[in-house]
Design a protein around this motif. Structure first.
Motif, short mmCIF file in Angstrom:
data_model
loop_
_atom_site.label_atom_id
_atom_site.label_comp_id
_atom_site.label_asym_id
_atom_site.label_seq_id
_atom_site.Cartn_x
_atom_site.Cartn_y
_atom_site.Cartn_z
N VAL A 72 0.85 -1.20 0.00
CA VAL A 72 0.00 0.00 0.00
C VAL A 72 0.88 1.25 0.00
O VAL A 72 2.07 1.18 0.29
CB VAL A 72 -0.95 -0.01 1.21
N PRO A 73 0.31 2.41 -0.32
CA PRO A 73 1.11 3.64 -0.35
C PRO A 73 1.67 4.00 1.03
O PRO A 73 1.11 3.63 2.07
CB PRO A 73 0.12 4.71 -0.83
N LEU A 90 6.37 3.05 -2.41
CA LEU A 90 7.80 2.79 -2.36
C LEU A 90 8.22 1.80 -3.44
O LEU A 90 9.38 1.74 -3.83
CB LEU A 90 8.19 2.23 -0.99
N LEU A 91 7.27 1.01 -3.89
CA LEU A 91 7.52 0.07 -4.98
C LEU A 91 6.64 0.46 -6.16
O LEU A 91 5.42 0.56 -6.02
CB LEU A 91 7.20 -1.37 -4.55
N LYS A 92 7.24 0.68 -7.29
CA LYS A 92 6.49 1.05 -8.49
C LYS A 92 5.51 -0.04 -8.87
O LYS A 92 5.84 -1.22 -8.85
CB LYS A 92 7.47 1.31 -9.64
N ALA A 306 16.98 -3.23 3.36
CA ALA A 306 16.59 -2.33 2.28
C ALA A 306 16.44 -3.11 0.97
O ALA A 306 17.30 -3.89 0.60
CB ALA A 306 17.65 -1.24 2.11
N GLY A 307 15.34 -2.90 0.30
CA GLY A 307 15.10 -3.59 -0.96
C GLY A 307 14.42 -4.92 -0.81
O GLY A 307 13.99 -5.52 -1.81
N LYS A 376 14.03 9.54 -3.79
CA LYS A 376 13.71 8.52 -4.76
C LYS A 376 14.41 7.19 -4.51
O LYS A 376 14.05 6.18 -5.09
CB LYS A 376 13.99 9.02 -6.17
N MET A 377 15.42 7.21 -3.65
CA MET A 377 16.07 5.95 -3.35
C MET A 377 15.10 4.97 -2.68
O MET A 377 15.32 3.77 -2.70
CB MET A 377 17.30 6.17 -2.47
N HIS A 378 14.02 5.48 -2.08
CA HIS A 378 13.06 4.59 -1.46
C HIS A 378 12.21 3.86 -2.51
O HIS A 378 11.56 2.87 -2.21
CB HIS A 378 12.15 5.37 -0.51
N GLN A 379 12.17 4.40 -3.70
CA GLN A 379 11.43 3.73 -4.76
C GLN A 379 12.37 2.72 -5.41
O GLN A 379 13.13 3.05 -6.31
CB GLN A 379 10.93 4.74 -5.79
#
Length: 552
Positions: A72-73, A90-92, A306-307, A376-379
Protein backbone atom coordinates in the motif's frame (compact mmCIF):
# COMPACT_ATOMS: atom_id res chain seq x y z
CA UNK A 1 14.11 -47.55 10.76
CA UNK A 2 16.58 -45.75 8.47
CA UNK A 3 16.84 -41.98 8.57
CA UNK A 4 15.85 -39.90 5.51
CA UNK A 5 18.84 -39.12 3.30
CA UNK A 6 18.71 -35.32 3.84
CA UNK A 7 18.76 -33.45 7.13
CA UNK A 8 17.70 -29.79 6.95
CA UNK A 9 18.61 -27.79 10.06
CA UNK A 10 16.42 -24.71 10.28
CA UNK A 11 12.73 -24.31 9.39
CA UNK A 12 12.53 -20.78 8.03
CA UNK A 13 11.39 -20.16 4.44
CA UNK A 14 14.63 -21.40 2.84
CA UNK A 15 14.55 -24.67 4.77
CA UNK A 16 10.84 -25.23 4.16
CA UNK A 17 11.12 -24.54 0.43
CA UNK A 18 14.12 -26.84 0.10
CA UNK A 19 12.21 -29.60 1.90
CA UNK A 20 9.26 -29.18 -0.47
CA UNK A 21 11.47 -29.29 -3.56
CA UNK A 22 13.31 -32.41 -2.42
CA UNK A 23 10.10 -34.20 -1.48
CA UNK A 24 8.56 -33.38 -4.84
CA UNK A 25 11.69 -34.92 -6.37
CA UNK A 26 11.11 -38.11 -4.38
CA UNK A 27 13.92 -37.45 -1.89
CA UNK A 28 12.83 -37.90 1.77
CA UNK A 29 13.94 -35.25 4.25
CA UNK A 30 14.02 -34.60 7.96
CA UNK A 31 13.65 -30.94 8.89
CA UNK A 32 14.44 -29.78 12.41
CA UNK A 33 14.38 -26.48 14.26
CA UNK A 34 15.87 -25.65 17.65
CA UNK A 35 12.91 -23.46 18.64
CA UNK A 36 10.29 -25.22 20.74
CA UNK A 37 7.43 -23.26 19.15
CA UNK A 38 6.98 -21.80 15.70
CA UNK A 39 8.23 -18.22 15.45
CA UNK A 40 5.75 -15.37 15.43
CA UNK A 41 6.11 -11.97 13.81
CA UNK A 42 5.90 -10.34 10.42
CA UNK A 43 9.66 -9.86 9.81
CA UNK A 44 10.38 -10.36 6.09
CA UNK A 45 6.97 -9.66 4.59
CA UNK A 46 7.72 -8.81 0.95
CA UNK A 47 7.55 -11.59 -1.65
CA UNK A 48 8.96 -10.34 -4.95
CA UNK A 49 7.77 -11.50 -8.39
CA UNK A 50 10.67 -13.93 -8.94
CA UNK A 51 9.80 -15.73 -5.70
CA UNK A 52 6.13 -15.84 -6.65
CA UNK A 53 7.12 -17.53 -9.92
CA UNK A 54 9.04 -20.22 -8.05
CA UNK A 55 6.03 -20.69 -5.81
CA UNK A 56 3.84 -21.15 -8.88
CA UNK A 57 6.12 -24.00 -10.00
CA UNK A 58 6.11 -25.42 -6.48
CA UNK A 59 2.30 -25.48 -6.34
CA UNK A 60 1.94 -23.21 -3.30
CA UNK A 61 1.23 -19.88 -4.99
CA UNK A 62 -2.56 -19.90 -4.73
CA UNK A 63 -2.42 -20.31 -0.96
CA UNK A 64 0.25 -17.62 -0.70
CA UNK A 65 -1.72 -15.08 -2.76
CA UNK A 66 -5.00 -15.90 -1.03
CA UNK A 67 -3.40 -14.82 2.24
CA UNK A 68 -1.22 -11.98 0.97
CA UNK A 69 -1.99 -8.34 0.38
CA UNK A 70 -0.56 -5.72 -1.90
CA UNK A 71 2.01 -3.07 -1.02
CA UNK A 72 0.00 0.00 0.00
CA UNK A 73 1.11 3.64 -0.35
CA UNK A 74 3.38 5.23 2.22
CA UNK A 75 2.20 8.42 3.93
CA UNK A 76 5.02 10.75 5.00
CA UNK A 77 4.43 13.23 7.81
CA UNK A 78 5.98 16.32 9.33
CA UNK A 79 6.37 16.53 13.10
CA UNK A 80 3.00 16.81 14.81
CA UNK A 81 0.94 16.83 11.61
CA UNK A 82 -2.16 14.65 11.26
CA UNK A 83 -2.35 15.01 7.50
CA UNK A 84 0.51 13.52 5.48
CA UNK A 85 2.59 15.94 3.42
CA UNK A 86 2.73 13.32 0.66
CA UNK A 87 1.86 9.76 -0.22
CA UNK A 88 3.71 7.54 -2.63
CA UNK A 89 4.36 3.90 -3.47
CA UNK A 90 7.80 2.79 -2.36
CA UNK A 91 7.52 0.07 -4.98
CA UNK A 92 6.49 1.05 -8.49
CA UNK A 93 3.27 -0.59 -9.64
CA UNK A 94 3.47 -2.77 -12.77
CA UNK A 95 0.61 -4.03 -14.89
CA UNK A 96 0.55 -7.80 -15.27
CA UNK A 97 1.43 -9.14 -18.72
CA UNK A 98 1.17 -12.61 -20.27
CA UNK A 99 4.87 -13.26 -19.68
CA UNK A 100 4.94 -11.65 -16.18
CA UNK A 101 1.59 -12.41 -14.53
CA UNK A 102 2.92 -11.76 -11.01
CA UNK A 103 4.31 -8.33 -11.65
CA UNK A 104 4.21 -6.83 -8.16
CA UNK A 105 5.49 -7.63 -4.71
CA UNK A 106 3.02 -9.33 -2.40
CA UNK A 107 2.91 -8.59 1.34
CA UNK A 108 2.62 -11.58 3.65
CA UNK A 109 3.82 -11.76 7.24
CA UNK A 110 6.58 -14.30 7.62
CA UNK A 111 4.84 -16.34 10.32
CA UNK A 112 1.80 -16.87 8.09
CA UNK A 113 4.08 -17.49 5.11
CA UNK A 114 5.88 -20.26 7.00
CA UNK A 115 2.58 -21.70 8.21
CA UNK A 116 1.42 -22.11 4.60
CA UNK A 117 4.66 -23.81 3.58
CA UNK A 118 4.40 -26.18 6.55
CA UNK A 119 0.85 -27.08 5.53
CA UNK A 120 2.11 -28.10 2.09
CA UNK A 121 4.86 -30.14 3.73
CA UNK A 122 2.23 -31.92 5.80
CA UNK A 123 0.45 -32.96 2.60
CA UNK A 124 3.68 -34.77 1.71
CA UNK A 125 3.75 -36.47 5.14
CA UNK A 126 6.55 -34.28 6.49
CA UNK A 127 6.43 -32.11 9.60
CA UNK A 128 8.93 -29.79 11.22
CA UNK A 129 10.53 -31.33 14.29
CA UNK A 130 10.58 -28.58 16.91
CA UNK A 131 12.94 -28.46 19.87
CA UNK A 132 15.59 -30.35 17.92
CA UNK A 133 18.93 -28.55 17.73
CA UNK A 134 21.88 -29.57 15.59
CA UNK A 135 24.88 -29.29 17.91
CA UNK A 136 27.64 -30.75 15.73
CA UNK A 137 28.34 -33.06 12.81
CA UNK A 138 31.09 -35.02 11.15
CA UNK A 139 31.19 -35.84 7.46
CA UNK A 140 33.00 -38.53 5.51
CA UNK A 141 33.16 -39.40 1.84
CA UNK A 142 29.75 -41.06 1.91
CA UNK A 143 27.77 -39.74 4.90
CA UNK A 144 27.19 -37.06 7.53
CA UNK A 145 26.82 -38.01 11.19
CA UNK A 146 24.79 -35.41 13.10
CA UNK A 147 24.52 -34.88 16.85
CA UNK A 148 21.05 -33.58 17.68
CA UNK A 149 19.85 -32.45 21.11
CA UNK A 150 16.09 -32.64 21.55
CA UNK A 151 14.17 -30.65 24.16
CA UNK A 152 10.79 -31.99 25.26
CA UNK A 153 7.82 -29.86 26.28
CA UNK A 154 8.73 -30.29 29.94
CA UNK A 155 12.26 -29.02 29.27
CA UNK A 156 14.04 -32.36 29.57
CA UNK A 157 16.72 -33.01 26.98
CA UNK A 158 17.93 -36.07 25.16
CA UNK A 159 20.70 -36.58 22.65
CA UNK A 160 20.57 -38.41 19.34
CA UNK A 161 23.25 -39.35 16.84
CA UNK A 162 21.94 -39.96 13.34
CA UNK A 163 23.53 -40.61 9.96
CA UNK A 164 22.44 -38.87 6.75
CA UNK A 165 23.66 -38.66 3.19
CA UNK A 166 23.47 -34.87 3.13
CA UNK A 167 23.14 -31.95 5.54
CA UNK A 168 21.82 -28.48 4.68
CA UNK A 169 22.14 -25.64 7.15
CA UNK A 170 19.33 -23.13 6.86
CA UNK A 171 19.91 -22.27 10.50
CA UNK A 172 20.23 -18.51 10.33
CA UNK A 173 22.94 -15.91 10.73
CA UNK A 174 24.45 -17.70 13.74
CA UNK A 175 24.57 -20.96 11.79
CA UNK A 176 26.15 -23.94 13.54
CA UNK A 177 26.63 -25.56 10.14
CA UNK A 178 28.55 -22.61 8.70
CA UNK A 179 30.72 -22.25 11.78
CA UNK A 180 31.63 -25.92 11.98
CA UNK A 181 32.44 -26.04 8.27
CA UNK A 182 34.85 -23.18 8.92
CA UNK A 183 33.42 -21.04 6.14
CA UNK A 184 34.40 -17.40 6.14
CA UNK A 185 31.65 -14.90 6.87
CA UNK A 186 33.39 -11.72 5.87
CA UNK A 187 31.81 -8.30 5.92
CA UNK A 188 30.82 -5.72 8.48
CA UNK A 189 28.43 -5.01 11.30
CA UNK A 190 27.07 -1.45 11.43
CA UNK A 191 27.50 -0.97 15.15
CA UNK A 192 26.65 2.72 14.84
CA UNK A 193 23.20 1.91 13.43
CA UNK A 194 20.70 0.10 15.61
CA UNK A 195 17.03 -0.43 14.85
CA UNK A 196 14.20 -1.41 17.13
CA UNK A 197 11.86 -3.83 15.35
CA UNK A 198 8.60 -5.45 16.31
CA UNK A 199 4.88 -5.90 15.89
CA UNK A 200 2.56 -3.82 18.03
CA UNK A 201 -1.19 -3.27 18.22
CA UNK A 202 -2.43 0.18 17.16
CA UNK A 203 -5.82 0.71 18.76
CA UNK A 204 -6.51 4.03 17.03
CA UNK A 205 -4.88 6.81 15.05
CA UNK A 206 -3.25 5.05 12.07
CA UNK A 207 -5.05 4.07 8.86
CA UNK A 208 -4.15 0.45 7.92
CA UNK A 209 -4.54 1.37 4.25
CA UNK A 210 -1.16 3.12 4.40
CA UNK A 211 2.34 2.67 5.61
CA UNK A 212 3.24 5.65 7.83
CA UNK A 213 6.67 7.27 7.96
CA UNK A 214 8.34 10.05 9.92
CA UNK A 215 11.92 10.84 8.92
CA UNK A 216 13.74 13.52 10.87
CA UNK A 217 17.35 12.52 10.25
CA UNK A 218 19.05 10.81 11.89
CA UNK A 219 15.81 9.52 13.42
CA UNK A 220 13.19 7.60 11.49
CA UNK A 221 10.13 5.50 12.17
CA UNK A 222 8.13 3.39 9.74
CA UNK A 223 4.81 1.76 10.67
CA UNK A 224 3.64 -0.98 8.29
CA UNK A 225 0.15 -2.48 8.74
CA UNK A 226 -0.24 -6.25 8.71
CA UNK A 227 -3.26 -5.82 6.47
CA UNK A 228 -6.15 -3.48 5.80
CA UNK A 229 -8.37 -5.32 8.31
CA UNK A 230 -5.69 -5.74 11.00
CA UNK A 231 -4.87 -3.57 13.99
CA UNK A 232 -1.33 -4.94 14.17
CA UNK A 233 1.54 -2.90 12.72
CA UNK A 234 5.13 -3.80 12.15
CA UNK A 235 7.49 -1.00 13.16
CA UNK A 236 11.07 -0.03 12.42
CA UNK A 237 12.56 2.66 14.65
CA UNK A 238 15.98 4.22 14.17
CA UNK A 239 17.48 6.78 16.53
CA UNK A 240 15.89 6.09 19.91
CA UNK A 241 16.86 7.89 23.12
CA UNK A 242 20.40 7.28 24.33
CA UNK A 243 19.37 5.54 27.58
CA UNK A 244 17.29 3.04 25.59
CA UNK A 245 19.79 2.46 22.80
CA UNK A 246 21.05 -0.98 23.81
CA UNK A 247 17.95 -2.54 25.35
CA UNK A 248 14.90 -4.22 23.93
CA UNK A 249 12.03 -1.79 24.30
CA UNK A 250 8.83 -2.42 26.18
CA UNK A 251 5.50 -1.45 24.62
CA UNK A 252 5.34 1.66 26.79
CA UNK A 253 8.91 2.67 25.94
CA UNK A 254 8.22 2.28 22.24
CA UNK A 255 5.10 4.45 22.56
CA UNK A 256 7.06 7.22 24.25
CA UNK A 257 9.76 7.07 21.56
CA UNK A 258 7.03 7.27 18.92
CA UNK A 259 5.43 10.30 20.58
CA UNK A 260 8.78 12.03 20.97
CA UNK A 261 9.58 11.63 17.28
CA UNK A 262 6.11 12.33 15.85
CA UNK A 263 4.18 14.39 18.45
CA UNK A 264 1.21 12.21 17.51
CA UNK A 265 -0.40 11.40 20.85
CA UNK A 266 -3.66 10.68 19.08
CA UNK A 267 -2.15 7.30 18.19
CA UNK A 268 -2.99 4.73 20.88
CA UNK A 269 -0.94 1.55 21.27
CA UNK A 270 -1.73 -1.82 22.75
CA UNK A 271 0.68 -4.63 23.57
CA UNK A 272 3.54 -5.73 21.35
CA UNK A 273 3.61 -9.28 20.00
CA UNK A 274 7.40 -9.22 19.83
CA UNK A 275 10.27 -6.73 19.86
CA UNK A 276 13.96 -6.96 19.15
CA UNK A 277 17.05 -4.95 18.33
CA UNK A 278 18.78 -5.14 14.99
CA UNK A 279 22.17 -3.95 13.78
CA UNK A 280 22.74 -4.28 10.02
CA UNK A 281 25.09 -7.15 9.26
CA UNK A 282 26.49 -7.25 5.74
CA UNK A 283 28.26 -10.57 5.32
CA UNK A 284 28.48 -13.62 3.07
CA UNK A 285 30.32 -16.91 2.89
CA UNK A 286 33.18 -17.70 0.55
CA UNK A 287 31.48 -20.93 -0.54
CA UNK A 288 28.05 -22.45 -0.01
CA UNK A 289 28.96 -26.11 0.24
CA UNK A 290 31.77 -28.36 1.26
CA UNK A 291 31.53 -32.07 0.58
CA UNK A 292 28.11 -33.30 1.66
CA UNK A 293 27.20 -30.20 3.66
CA UNK A 294 25.56 -26.99 2.41
CA UNK A 295 24.41 -23.62 3.71
CA UNK A 296 21.55 -21.52 2.36
CA UNK A 297 19.66 -18.38 3.28
CA UNK A 298 20.79 -16.36 6.29
CA UNK A 299 23.32 -19.06 7.15
CA UNK A 300 25.15 -18.06 3.94
CA UNK A 301 24.45 -14.33 3.71
CA UNK A 302 22.94 -11.51 5.73
CA UNK A 303 22.41 -7.93 4.70
CA UNK A 304 20.44 -4.75 5.05
CA UNK A 305 16.65 -5.15 4.84
CA UNK A 306 16.59 -2.33 2.28
CA UNK A 307 15.10 -3.59 -0.96
CA UNK A 308 13.58 -6.68 0.63
CA UNK A 309 16.06 -9.06 -0.98
CA UNK A 310 16.94 -11.25 2.00
CA UNK A 311 14.07 -13.70 2.32
CA UNK A 312 13.63 -13.80 -1.44
CA UNK A 313 17.31 -14.56 -2.06
CA UNK A 314 17.16 -17.27 0.60
CA UNK A 315 14.23 -18.99 -1.08
CA UNK A 316 16.02 -18.81 -4.44
CA UNK A 317 19.10 -20.43 -2.89
CA UNK A 318 16.87 -23.41 -2.18
CA UNK A 319 15.41 -23.33 -5.68
CA UNK A 320 18.91 -23.55 -7.14
CA UNK A 321 20.17 -26.26 -4.78
CA UNK A 322 17.11 -28.50 -4.57
CA UNK A 323 16.99 -29.99 -8.06
CA UNK A 324 20.76 -30.42 -8.23
CA UNK A 325 20.93 -32.25 -4.92
CA UNK A 326 18.04 -34.49 -5.99
CA UNK A 327 19.80 -35.50 -9.23
CA UNK A 328 23.09 -36.20 -7.44
CA UNK A 329 21.39 -38.19 -4.68
CA UNK A 330 19.64 -40.35 -7.29
CA UNK A 331 22.95 -41.05 -8.98
CA UNK A 332 21.85 -39.40 -12.22
CA UNK A 333 24.58 -36.79 -12.30
CA UNK A 334 28.16 -36.41 -11.03
CA UNK A 335 28.67 -34.71 -7.67
CA UNK A 336 30.46 -31.95 -9.60
CA UNK A 337 27.04 -30.52 -10.37
CA UNK A 338 26.83 -29.39 -6.74
CA UNK A 339 29.79 -27.06 -7.33
CA UNK A 340 27.55 -24.99 -9.57
CA UNK A 341 25.47 -24.08 -6.50
CA UNK A 342 28.50 -22.07 -5.40
CA UNK A 343 29.23 -20.86 -8.89
CA UNK A 344 25.75 -19.57 -9.67
CA UNK A 345 24.56 -18.26 -6.32
CA UNK A 346 27.68 -16.58 -4.90
CA UNK A 347 27.93 -13.94 -7.61
CA UNK A 348 24.20 -13.19 -7.32
CA UNK A 349 24.49 -12.81 -3.56
CA UNK A 350 27.61 -10.63 -3.78
CA UNK A 351 25.84 -8.27 -6.17
CA UNK A 352 22.72 -8.24 -4.01
CA UNK A 353 24.77 -7.22 -0.96
CA UNK A 354 26.12 -4.30 -2.97
CA UNK A 355 22.64 -3.15 -3.99
CA UNK A 356 21.11 -3.39 -0.54
CA UNK A 357 24.10 -1.76 1.14
CA UNK A 358 23.87 1.18 -1.25
CA UNK A 359 20.20 1.61 -0.30
CA UNK A 360 21.08 1.46 3.38
CA UNK A 361 23.82 4.06 2.95
CA UNK A 362 21.45 6.43 1.17
CA UNK A 363 18.91 6.00 3.93
CA UNK A 364 21.55 6.78 6.57
CA UNK A 365 22.23 10.06 4.77
CA UNK A 366 18.56 11.01 5.10
CA UNK A 367 15.78 10.82 2.57
CA UNK A 368 14.66 14.43 2.41
CA UNK A 369 11.20 15.35 1.28
CA UNK A 370 9.12 13.13 -0.99
CA UNK A 371 9.44 14.10 -4.62
CA UNK A 372 12.97 15.38 -4.25
CA UNK A 373 15.89 13.50 -5.78
CA UNK A 374 17.23 12.18 -2.50
CA UNK A 375 13.87 10.61 -1.63
CA UNK A 376 13.71 8.52 -4.76
CA UNK A 377 16.07 5.95 -3.35
CA UNK A 378 13.06 4.59 -1.46
CA UNK A 379 11.43 3.73 -4.76
CA UNK A 380 13.21 0.49 -5.37
CA UNK A 381 14.17 -0.04 -8.99
CA UNK A 382 12.90 -2.82 -11.18
CA UNK A 383 16.00 -4.84 -10.34
CA UNK A 384 14.61 -5.37 -6.85
CA UNK A 385 11.76 -7.41 -8.31
CA UNK A 386 14.53 -9.93 -9.14
CA UNK A 387 13.04 -10.85 -12.52
CA UNK A 388 16.35 -10.08 -14.21
CA UNK A 389 18.52 -12.13 -11.83
CA UNK A 390 20.57 -14.41 -14.06
CA UNK A 391 23.31 -17.03 -14.13
CA UNK A 392 25.31 -15.77 -17.08
CA UNK A 393 28.71 -17.42 -17.25
CA UNK A 394 27.54 -20.60 -15.52
CA UNK A 395 29.48 -23.65 -16.66
CA UNK A 396 26.29 -25.71 -17.10
CA UNK A 397 24.31 -23.21 -19.14
CA UNK A 398 24.62 -23.07 -22.91
CA UNK A 399 25.06 -19.46 -23.93
CA UNK A 400 25.70 -17.59 -27.11
CA UNK A 401 29.28 -17.10 -28.17
CA UNK A 402 30.80 -14.05 -26.52
CA UNK A 403 28.32 -14.02 -23.64
CA UNK A 404 29.77 -12.32 -20.59
CA UNK A 405 30.90 -14.55 -17.78
CA UNK A 406 31.45 -14.00 -14.09
CA UNK A 407 32.11 -10.29 -14.58
CA UNK A 408 28.60 -9.65 -15.93
CA UNK A 409 25.86 -8.07 -13.82
CA UNK A 410 23.76 -10.89 -12.31
CA UNK A 411 20.86 -8.45 -11.80
CA UNK A 412 20.93 -7.00 -15.33
CA UNK A 413 18.17 -7.51 -17.87
CA UNK A 414 18.91 -9.49 -21.01
CA UNK A 415 19.53 -7.49 -24.17
CA UNK A 416 18.45 -8.85 -27.53
CA UNK A 417 16.31 -11.96 -27.91
CA UNK A 418 13.22 -12.14 -25.66
CA UNK A 419 14.31 -15.48 -24.17
CA UNK A 420 17.94 -16.32 -23.47
CA UNK A 421 19.84 -19.00 -21.61
CA UNK A 422 20.71 -18.10 -18.00
CA UNK A 423 17.60 -15.92 -17.52
CA UNK A 424 14.11 -16.66 -16.21
CA UNK A 425 11.68 -18.52 -18.42
CA UNK A 426 8.62 -16.32 -19.05
CA UNK A 427 5.04 -17.42 -18.61
CA UNK A 428 2.41 -17.80 -21.34
CA UNK A 429 -1.32 -18.32 -20.64
CA UNK A 430 -4.19 -19.70 -22.75
CA UNK A 431 -2.54 -22.98 -23.70
CA UNK A 432 -5.22 -25.51 -24.63
CA UNK A 433 -4.59 -29.27 -24.93
CA UNK A 434 -4.32 -29.77 -28.67
CA UNK A 435 -7.34 -31.24 -30.42
CA UNK A 436 -9.65 -30.69 -27.43
CA UNK A 437 -11.88 -28.08 -25.89
CA UNK A 438 -10.19 -28.69 -22.54
CA UNK A 439 -9.45 -26.10 -19.90
CA UNK A 440 -6.63 -23.71 -20.68
CA UNK A 441 -3.41 -23.78 -18.70
CA UNK A 442 -0.21 -21.72 -18.65
CA UNK A 443 3.51 -22.42 -18.73
CA UNK A 444 3.96 -21.72 -15.03
CA UNK A 445 1.59 -24.63 -14.41
CA UNK A 446 3.49 -26.81 -16.89
CA UNK A 447 6.96 -26.13 -15.45
CA UNK A 448 8.01 -28.44 -12.62
CA UNK A 449 10.51 -28.35 -9.77
CA UNK A 450 11.13 -32.05 -10.37
CA UNK A 451 12.01 -32.15 -14.09
CA UNK A 452 13.50 -30.14 -16.91
CA UNK A 453 10.74 -28.89 -19.19
CA UNK A 454 11.68 -29.04 -22.86
CA UNK A 455 9.53 -26.66 -24.90
CA UNK A 456 9.46 -27.49 -28.61
CA UNK A 457 8.16 -24.79 -30.95
CA UNK A 458 7.56 -25.02 -34.69
CA UNK A 459 9.22 -27.17 -37.31
CA UNK A 460 7.72 -30.26 -38.90
CA UNK A 461 7.84 -33.87 -37.75
CA UNK A 462 11.14 -34.48 -39.57
CA UNK A 463 12.78 -31.48 -37.93
CA UNK A 464 11.50 -32.48 -34.48
CA UNK A 465 12.37 -36.17 -34.73
CA UNK A 466 16.07 -35.89 -33.73
CA UNK A 467 15.11 -33.86 -30.66
CA UNK A 468 12.44 -36.33 -29.59
CA UNK A 469 14.83 -39.24 -30.21
CA UNK A 470 17.45 -37.59 -27.99
CA UNK A 471 14.96 -36.94 -25.19
CA UNK A 472 13.79 -40.55 -25.31
CA UNK A 473 17.28 -41.68 -24.33
CA UNK A 474 17.26 -39.73 -21.07
CA UNK A 475 16.39 -41.49 -17.79
CA UNK A 476 12.65 -41.51 -17.00
CA UNK A 477 11.39 -38.45 -15.16
CA UNK A 478 14.34 -36.24 -16.08
CA UNK A 479 12.59 -34.30 -18.82
CA UNK A 480 9.04 -33.32 -19.62
CA UNK A 481 8.76 -32.79 -23.37
CA UNK A 482 6.09 -30.27 -24.39
CA UNK A 483 5.11 -29.53 -27.99
CA UNK A 484 3.64 -26.08 -28.53
CA UNK A 485 1.60 -25.69 -31.69
CA UNK A 486 0.61 -22.46 -33.33
CA UNK A 487 -2.94 -21.18 -33.38
CA UNK A 488 -5.47 -23.51 -35.03
CA UNK A 489 -2.94 -26.29 -35.58
CA UNK A 490 -4.23 -29.85 -35.32
CA UNK A 491 -2.15 -32.42 -33.40
CA UNK A 492 0.60 -33.75 -35.72
CA UNK A 493 1.52 -37.39 -36.18
CA UNK A 494 4.38 -37.16 -33.65
CA UNK A 495 2.15 -35.78 -30.87
CA UNK A 496 2.11 -39.10 -28.95
CA UNK A 497 5.88 -38.85 -28.50
CA UNK A 498 5.50 -35.76 -26.27
CA UNK A 499 4.44 -35.64 -22.66
CA UNK A 500 2.00 -32.85 -23.49
CA UNK A 501 0.86 -31.03 -26.63
CA UNK A 502 -0.75 -27.61 -26.44
CA UNK A 503 -2.23 -25.22 -28.95
CA UNK A 504 -1.00 -21.69 -28.25
CA UNK A 505 -4.55 -20.43 -28.63
CA UNK A 506 -3.77 -16.72 -28.08
CA UNK A 507 -0.20 -16.76 -29.44
CA UNK A 508 1.36 -15.67 -26.15
CA UNK A 509 3.94 -18.46 -26.06
CA UNK A 510 5.19 -17.95 -29.61
CA UNK A 511 5.38 -14.18 -29.19
CA UNK A 512 6.89 -14.31 -25.73
CA UNK A 513 9.57 -16.80 -26.73
CA UNK A 514 10.28 -15.23 -30.12
CA UNK A 515 9.42 -18.49 -31.88
CA UNK A 516 8.24 -19.08 -35.46
CA UNK A 517 5.86 -21.86 -36.45
CA UNK A 518 7.97 -22.54 -39.57
CA UNK A 519 11.29 -22.95 -37.73
CA UNK A 520 12.28 -25.34 -34.95
CA UNK A 521 13.05 -23.73 -31.60
CA UNK A 522 13.79 -25.75 -28.48
CA UNK A 523 13.93 -24.13 -25.05
CA UNK A 524 15.07 -26.18 -22.06
CA UNK A 525 13.76 -24.83 -18.75
CA UNK A 526 15.49 -25.99 -15.59
CA UNK A 527 13.53 -27.05 -12.49
CA UNK A 528 14.27 -23.65 -10.96
CA UNK A 529 12.65 -21.78 -13.85
CA UNK A 530 15.93 -20.76 -15.48
CA UNK A 531 16.49 -21.29 -19.21
CA UNK A 532 19.32 -23.79 -19.74
CA UNK A 533 19.57 -23.53 -23.51
CA UNK A 534 17.76 -22.07 -26.51
CA UNK A 535 18.48 -24.34 -29.48
CA UNK A 536 17.51 -25.04 -33.06
CA UNK A 537 18.72 -28.65 -33.22
CA UNK A 538 19.06 -31.83 -31.18
CA UNK A 539 22.84 -31.55 -30.89
CA UNK A 540 22.65 -28.36 -28.81
CA UNK A 541 20.02 -29.93 -26.55
CA UNK A 542 22.16 -33.03 -26.00
CA UNK A 543 25.19 -30.85 -25.35
CA UNK A 544 23.32 -29.07 -22.56
CA UNK A 545 22.24 -32.31 -20.90
CA UNK A 546 25.75 -33.76 -21.15
CA UNK A 547 26.74 -31.04 -18.69
CA UNK A 548 23.99 -32.20 -16.32
CA UNK A 549 23.67 -35.98 -16.57
CA UNK A 550 26.09 -38.88 -16.23
CA UNK A 551 25.13 -40.46 -19.53
CA UNK A 552 22.87 -39.27 -22.34
Amino acid sequence: MPHPPVLIAGAGPSGLVLALILLKNGVPVRIIDKERTHRIGSRGAGLHPRTLELYAMLGVLDDILNNAGKIVPTASYDFGELVPKSTMLLLKYHEATPDVPHANTAALNQDRHEEILRAHLAKLSCTVELGAELRSFEQSADSVVARIVKTAEDGTQSEETATFDWLVGTDGAHSVVRKQLGLSFLGETRTETIFALGDIKVEEGLDPNFWHMWNVGPKMILMRPHGVTSTMFNFMLKGRSEHLMNKTLTSDEFAEEFYSLTDRRDVKFGEAAWMSNYRPNIRMVDKMHQGRVFVAGDAAHCHSPAGGQGLNSSVQDSGNLGWKLALVHKGLTPTDLLDTYNEERLRVIAHMLGLTTALLDRNDRGVGEPGKKEFKMHQHGDAMRMLSVNYRGSSIISQAAGAAGAESDPYAEAAGAPVQAAYRAPDAPELVPAGTQGAATRLFEVFSVSAHTVLVFGGDTDARAPVVDALARFPPGIVHAVLLLGQEHAPPSDAPRFGAVFEDRAGHAYRGYGADADALTVVVVRPDGVVGVVASNAEAVEQYFRRILIAV
